[in-house]
Design a protein around this motif. Structure first.
Motif, PDB file in Angstrom:
ATOM      1  N   ASP A   1      -6.671  49.790 -44.714  1.00  0.00           N
ATOM      2  CA  ASP A   1      -7.825  49.253 -44.762  1.00  0.00           C
ATOM      3  C   ASP A   1      -8.056  48.002 -43.631  1.00  0.00           C
ATOM      4  OD1 ASP A   1      -6.343  47.249 -45.892  1.00  0.00           O
ATOM      5  OD2 ASP A   1      -7.225  47.306 -47.606  1.00  0.00           O
TER       6      ASP A   1
ATOM      7  N   HIS B   1       0.154  41.887 -56.989  1.00  0.00           N
ATOM      8  CA  HIS B   1      -0.086  42.805 -55.859  1.00  0.00           C
ATOM      9  C   HIS B   1      -1.227  42.312 -55.126  1.00  0.00           C
ATOM     10  CE1 HIS B   1       2.535  45.434 -58.479  1.00  0.00           C
ATOM     11  NE2 HIS B   1       3.049  45.921 -57.289  1.00  0.00           N
ATOM     12  N   GLU B   2      -1.286  42.672 -53.840  1.00  0.00           N
ATOM     13  CA  GLU B   2      -2.488  42.339 -53.080  1.00  0.00           C
ATOM     14  C   GLU B   2      -3.480  43.469 -53.614  1.00  0.00           C
ATOM     15  OE1 GLU B   2      -2.299  41.484 -48.811  1.00  0.00           O
ATOM     16  OE2 GLU B   2      -0.273  41.798 -48.960  1.00  0.00           O
TER      17      GLU B   2
ATOM     18  N   ARG C   1      -5.454  45.063 -52.001  1.00  0.00           N
ATOM     19  CA  ARG C   1      -5.598  46.284 -51.304  1.00  0.00           C
ATOM     20  C   ARG C   1      -4.516  47.342 -51.526  1.00  0.00           C
ATOM     21  NH1 ARG C   1      -3.323  45.083 -45.659  1.00  0.00           N
ATOM     22  NH2 ARG C   1      -1.787  43.540 -46.230  1.00  0.00           N
ATOM     23  N   ALA C   2      -3.518  46.824 -52.433  1.00  0.00           N
ATOM     24  CA  ALA C   2      -2.146  47.786 -52.420  1.00  0.00           C
ATOM     25  C   ALA C   2      -2.657  49.026 -53.211  1.00  0.00           C
ATOM     26  CB  ALA C   2      -1.246  47.019 -53.096  1.00  0.00           C
ATOM     27  N   LEU C   3      -1.834  49.970 -52.685  1.00  0.00           N
ATOM     28  CA  LEU C   3      -2.083  51.407 -53.498  1.00  0.00           C
ATOM     29  C   LEU C   3      -0.806  51.760 -54.158  1.00  0.00           C
ATOM     30  CD1 LEU C   3      -4.016  53.386 -50.775  1.00  0.00           C
ATOM     31  CD2 LEU C   3      -4.935  52.358 -52.930  1.00  0.00           C
ATOM     32  N   TYR C   4       0.374  51.215 -53.544  1.00  0.00           N
ATOM     33  CA  TYR C   4       1.465  51.474 -54.352  1.00  0.00           C
ATOM     34  C   TYR C   4       2.300  49.946 -54.547  1.00  0.00           C
ATOM     35  CZ  TYR C   4       0.908  56.200 -53.043  1.00  0.00           C
ATOM     36  OH  TYR C   4       0.429  57.510 -52.731  1.00  0.00           O
ATOM     37  N   CYS C   5       2.908  50.203 -55.541  1.00  0.00           N
ATOM     38  CA  CYS C   5       3.618  48.870 -55.924  1.00  0.00           C
ATOM     39  C   CYS C   5       4.619  48.535 -54.830  1.00  0.00           C
ATOM     40  CB  CYS C   5       4.399  49.004 -57.272  1.00  0.00           C
ATOM     41  SG  CYS C   5       5.677  47.550 -57.522  1.00  0.00           S
ATOM     42  N   LEU C   6       4.547  47.358 -54.276  1.00  0.00           N
ATOM     43  CA  LEU C   6       5.688  46.912 -53.218  1.00  0.00           C
ATOM     44  C   LEU C   6       7.063  46.806 -53.660  1.00  0.00           C
ATOM     45  CD1 LEU C   6       5.911  43.755 -53.810  1.00  0.00           C
ATOM     46  CD2 LEU C   6       4.025  43.540 -52.399  1.00  0.00           C
ATOM     47  N   LYS C   7       7.481  46.869 -55.138  1.00  0.00           N
ATOM     48  CA  LYS C   7       8.874  46.577 -55.289  1.00  0.00           C
ATOM     49  C   LYS C   7       9.440  47.947 -55.887  1.00  0.00           C
ATOM     50  CE  LYS C   7       9.536  42.308 -55.220  1.00  0.00           C
ATOM     51  NZ  LYS C   7      10.355  41.905 -54.133  1.00  0.00           N
ATOM     52  N   CYS C   8       8.571  48.953 -56.056  1.00  0.00           N
ATOM     53  CA  CYS C   8       9.248  50.235 -56.754  1.00  0.00           C
ATOM     54  C   CYS C   8       8.651  51.380 -56.093  1.00  0.00           C
ATOM     55  CB  CYS C   8       9.459  50.253 -58.050  1.00  0.00           C
ATOM     56  SG  CYS C   8       7.742  50.267 -58.989  1.00  0.00           S
ATOM     57  N   GLY C   9       7.533  51.356 -55.478  1.00  0.00           N
ATOM     58  CA  GLY C   9       6.962  52.224 -54.870  1.00  0.00           C
ATOM     59  C   GLY C   9       5.988  53.344 -55.637  1.00  0.00           C
TER      60      GLY C   9
ATOM     61  N   ALA D   1       8.397  42.554 -49.768  1.00  0.00           N
ATOM     62  CA  ALA D   1       7.832  43.956 -50.041  1.00  0.00           C
ATOM     63  C   ALA D   1       9.441  45.035 -49.745  1.00  0.00           C
ATOM     64  CB  ALA D   1       6.589  44.571 -49.243  1.00  0.00           C
ATOM     65  N   LEU D   2       9.585  45.864 -50.805  1.00  0.00           N
ATOM     66  CA  LEU D   2      10.453  46.894 -50.451  1.00  0.00           C
ATOM     67  C   LEU D   2       9.726  48.233 -50.324  1.00  0.00           C
ATOM     68  CD1 LEU D   2      12.684  45.825 -53.534  1.00  0.00           C
ATOM     69  CD2 LEU D   2      13.014  45.274 -51.165  1.00  0.00           C
ATOM     70  N   TYR D   3       8.645  48.476 -50.567  1.00  0.00           N
ATOM     71  CA  TYR D   3       7.966  49.771 -50.517  1.00  0.00           C
ATOM     72  C   TYR D   3       6.453  49.448 -49.733  1.00  0.00           C
ATOM     73  CZ  TYR D   3      11.379  51.632 -53.470  1.00  0.00           C
ATOM     74  OH  TYR D   3      12.659  52.201 -54.190  1.00  0.00           O
ATOM     75  N   CYS D   4       6.263  50.427 -48.863  1.00  0.00           N
ATOM     76  CA  CYS D   4       4.913  50.322 -48.198  1.00  0.00           C
ATOM     77  C   CYS D   4       3.897  50.115 -49.461  1.00  0.00           C
ATOM     78  CB  CYS D   4       4.677  51.377 -47.342  1.00  0.00           C
ATOM     79  SG  CYS D   4       3.005  51.392 -46.479  1.00  0.00           S
ATOM     80  N   LEU D   5       2.863  49.139 -49.221  1.00  0.00           N
ATOM     81  CA  LEU D   5       1.836  49.305 -50.585  1.00  0.00           C
ATOM     82  C   LEU D   5       0.536  50.366 -49.987  1.00  0.00           C
ATOM     83  CD1 LEU D   5      -0.763  47.712 -48.817  1.00  0.00           C
ATOM     84  CD2 LEU D   5       0.473  45.613 -49.448  1.00  0.00           C
ATOM     85  N   LYS D   6       0.785  50.931 -49.047  1.00  0.00           N
ATOM     86  CA  LYS D   6      -0.514  51.931 -48.537  1.00  0.00           C
ATOM     87  C   LYS D   6      -0.005  53.234 -48.924  1.00  0.00           C
ATOM     88  CE  LYS D   6      -3.535  49.481 -47.509  1.00  0.00           C
ATOM     89  NZ  LYS D   6      -4.845  49.510 -48.447  1.00  0.00           N
TER      90      LYS D   6
ATOM     91  N   GLY E   1       3.783  54.071 -50.251  1.00  0.00           N
ATOM     92  CA  GLY E   1       4.746  54.023 -51.145  1.00  0.00           C
ATOM     93  C   GLY E   1       5.982  54.278 -50.647  1.00  0.00           C
TER      94      GLY E   1
ATOM     95  N   LYS F   1      17.225  50.382 -58.467  1.00  0.00           N
ATOM     96  CA  LYS F   1      16.122  50.791 -58.181  1.00  0.00           C
ATOM     97  C   LYS F   1      15.902  51.718 -56.952  1.00  0.00           C
ATOM     98  CE  LYS F   1      12.378  50.192 -60.201  1.00  0.00           C
ATOM     99  NZ  LYS F   1      11.819  50.041 -61.630  1.00  0.00           N
TER     100      LYS F   1
END
Lengths: 291, 291, 291, 291
Positions: A259, B261-262, B264-272, C265-270, C272, C290
């Protein structure tokens, strides 16, 4: 606000309308500039006429100049009325009333003796310049500033109310402490002092003279010096938000989910997917061949 | 803070509670506005009564108006006490104490002669307006500003401490340089001067008269003029951060429980893990194909 | 700066070191607070002693209090010297010199008569508070502010140089126009006036009295009123940049190319995808299970 | 602006050019610093010479110092003329004219008696420092500030026009209310007062003395105190935007020629073409698998 009174037909009225009410043609721009110069000159004459020794030396000149300006403005107003289809609606609008107020005092002076004090009302002519600025390209800037002000108006109201509270309480406190000889003769007077101090104006016409009063007034100064950060911070944030708001859309890319594309983007800058037409800014021109 | 004293039963008390303590119904709004007007009017009377010539001319009027306001506020307080289930807890709360303080001075004047100086205490009534503002929709704005202030309080404390240091050192310096005739009779007096100068208030009641003292005071002025940027910058940054803070959702990740999470996030930034659709910003368009 | 002089061995010296030079234990915190209070009290005594009528009434008290504080601070310094492995290096550091300066004037007064004017030097004690603040948790805030100041120091230097230029030129202009009776007796005096005006302090001890001088001074006022926006804007932008800089990395996701991830962040938020370890902030703790 | 007059040949002129017009070599840097010191010293002499008692005591010294500086600056200008290929074009440039203005008054004093008042013109020498700053590394900072000012110039013009309007209307109002004895002798005088008040300078030479006038002037103070937020907010937003502006590269798309992509873009936002690797920010890691 667009002028909603434009004449229906073609001909002289339409051409005059374009010159006086619009600002696209060279002639219209020339008219705008001539109008600003005339307004400023007439305001200058009112100001200079109020200086005693200039009035004594050149009073006659000022008198005839004033009449000259009044006649020019009267003709201008008559032309405006002649042009428009609904002149009465114009006269009841803000700018119409300013046009009237700009010439009435001088005419009244002729009819009713002793209305000299209305002289100051003529300074309201200066408001007419806003109309010309509006026609020229200051609309965008003004809209940005006014928009940011409108968005922060509630915060600024809260801020001013807090200032009012602080001023009242500190004024009452210093009024109790300071003797009347220092100028703190009443609570309203102490409020005047507190505002002079809090806004960091600091005339010095009324100042505390007791050590305790001085200690409290340094508190008022430090508060005034610090809380100026509040309206400034609020307004800055608002301007930054306004500027940014019309650059990015929050629309997500159907391809990769990215986005925060610029509004002008047609393709995702991350994966090259075509961003759906419906998600786009409707103001964008179509570029069919490309698509 | 929500009012925690609401009456248990239905009936008159509940209806009065809704009018006086809440702000949803037209009647409650009318009560709020009437209360603000009454408070401002009573404060105005206290202020005007302190002006000697007004007090001499209309003192009797002010006296009876004051009694009128006091009786109105007393009745209001009695009604509040009648409504609430735990009136004592209310009286010990901030607003309860302000309510009491608003009426006590006038009643004391009746009982104990010579308590005229308490007159000023009545001005604290003005604080009651905060309650009404809180009921109306100024909560959001106030919370934003107070939140930003709280976040920047440590920086602003450091800033004020630096100001205090600069003021002390410059005051001591100018105190040594300037003669007592210029008004620099003691270090506290020099500190008063330094604060008047640094905050750009500039009363002019005490000014340096030696060239060296004037040179140093220009330094104080330039410092004061420049470092105002510090609280302003800190507070601006804080307001911008607060405004932006709602880019975060507090939704927890179904995979690992991480929240914040932000939006706009679709996936978790810690575990995906894919964040469930329901946890998303409802304004986001569905992108089913992708998912 | 960390204190680099910590004693090698265990025992009394180490325990004293923890109390005096560190701030982790309750005892150390108590010492810090006691020190701040003592410093402020001793500074207050110096200040009050400079007020003539207080000095006349309580001079003896102030004298003995001063000796009390001096002895306390002397003991404190001796303990510091006893604790440290390299006391001479400490005495030559900034805080060591301040410690010395804080007690020297009083001891000198005993040895050398007529060193009363050194009294003011004792106010430098106030600088010792910085050390305590540094030990407490104000380091982060201070570093942010000082960092932002350092980043904007060149812009602020340019700003101050422009102010200096404007002040010089306007001062020369008004010096030529205004008569000496108005106080504009020399160019340095006119510069003093120009700084008083530009910084909006406005003492009013020297004001223009000719119409032309007043017209020019309104120009100086408007410039001063407007250009305050420059340091404020520069510093605000710098603070905002500092705050933001330690939140986001500009690392792109190897899966979808999305950048602007939060550093945590460890994983991409878009999409994963696991963000490569090398691209991560090295300060992040490993979470192997993890991954 | 680059100096466009550099000498064609090699030899003495080229070496002098490098020293005087450039700033890369140690010798050139030494020349720059010597020039700044000389300019500041000569300006200081002009200032001190205007102080009566210093002029009486050291007037002869100042006279010969002035001649020394003038001769040094004259030689410098002659060398500049000798170096350059197009000296006349230089003399007609801004810095050439300042060079001339810096020495002319003293030479004129010799030729034409009674040109003492030109003395002040010598202060324009101070403008020469800008050239040196330009050569040193202050270009970037200056360009940032000037760029931000240019971008916000229309908003600031609107702001100043609004200030002018407010000042005119409030001045006229207070002029009508306040008696001439308070200093409000004419509308221009009232405008002077209104600017002194609105900009929070607050000299205190003219202050309202009627209750109504004081009430209106508190309004002017509060407006001035609040609207300072407008230029500050606009300029802050502009500086932040300028800082952020280098998120754009000027690289053109190989597909459609569109430029002004964000540096993080991988695909053209207009036609979706993959932006060539060479056109990318070199700091971005390669993501070959994706491509």
């Amino acid at each position: 606000m667009t002028e909603p009174f434009r004449p229906a037909g073609e001909g002289l009225r339409t051409r005059l309308f374009q010159i006086i009410f619009e600002s696209d043609t060279p002639l219209a721009k020339g008219f705008d500039i001539a109008l600003i110069v005339t307004i400023l000159a007439s305001v200058l004459v009112v100001m200079l006429d109020s200086v005693d020794h200039l009035s004594a030396a050149h009073g006659e000149w000022f008198y005839w100049l004033e009449w000259g300006f009044t006649i020019v403005f009267t003709i201008e107003l008559l032309v405006r009325i002649y042009i428009l289809d609904k002149p009465l609606r114009y006269l009841r609008s803000f700018y119409g009333m300013i046009d009237l107020v700009a010439i009435l005092p001088t005419w009244l002076m002729l009819l009713v003796p002793g209305t000299q004090t209305l002289v100051i009302v003529r300074l309201l002519r200066v408001l007419r310049i806003f109309r010309v600025l509006r026609l020229m390209q200051f609309v965008g800037e003004g809209r940005l500033l006014v928009g940011a002000l409108k968005n922060s108006v509630r915060q600024i109201f809260l801020f001013l109310f807090t200032v009012f509270l602080l001023v009242t309480l500190f004024a009452a406190l210093v009024y109790m402490i300071e003797p009347a000889e220092a100028g703190f003769t009443s609570i309203p007077m102490a409020i005047y002092w507190a505002i002079v101090t809090l806004t960091t104006v600091g005339y010095g016409d009324i100042v505390p003279i007791t050590p305790l009063g001085q200690a409290i007034s340094t508190l008022v100064m430090l508060i005034g010096y610090s809380i100026i950060a509040v309206p400034t911070g609020v307004f800055s944030a608002e301007v930054i938000r306004s500027i940014r708001a019309d650059r990015y859309s929050d629309q997500a890319c159907p391809g990769c989910g990215h986005d925060r594309h610029e509004k002008r983007a047609l393709y995702c800058l991350k994966c090259g997917t075509w961003l759906d037409e419906e998600t786009q800014d409707p103001n964008r021109p179509l570029e069919n061949g490309k698509r």
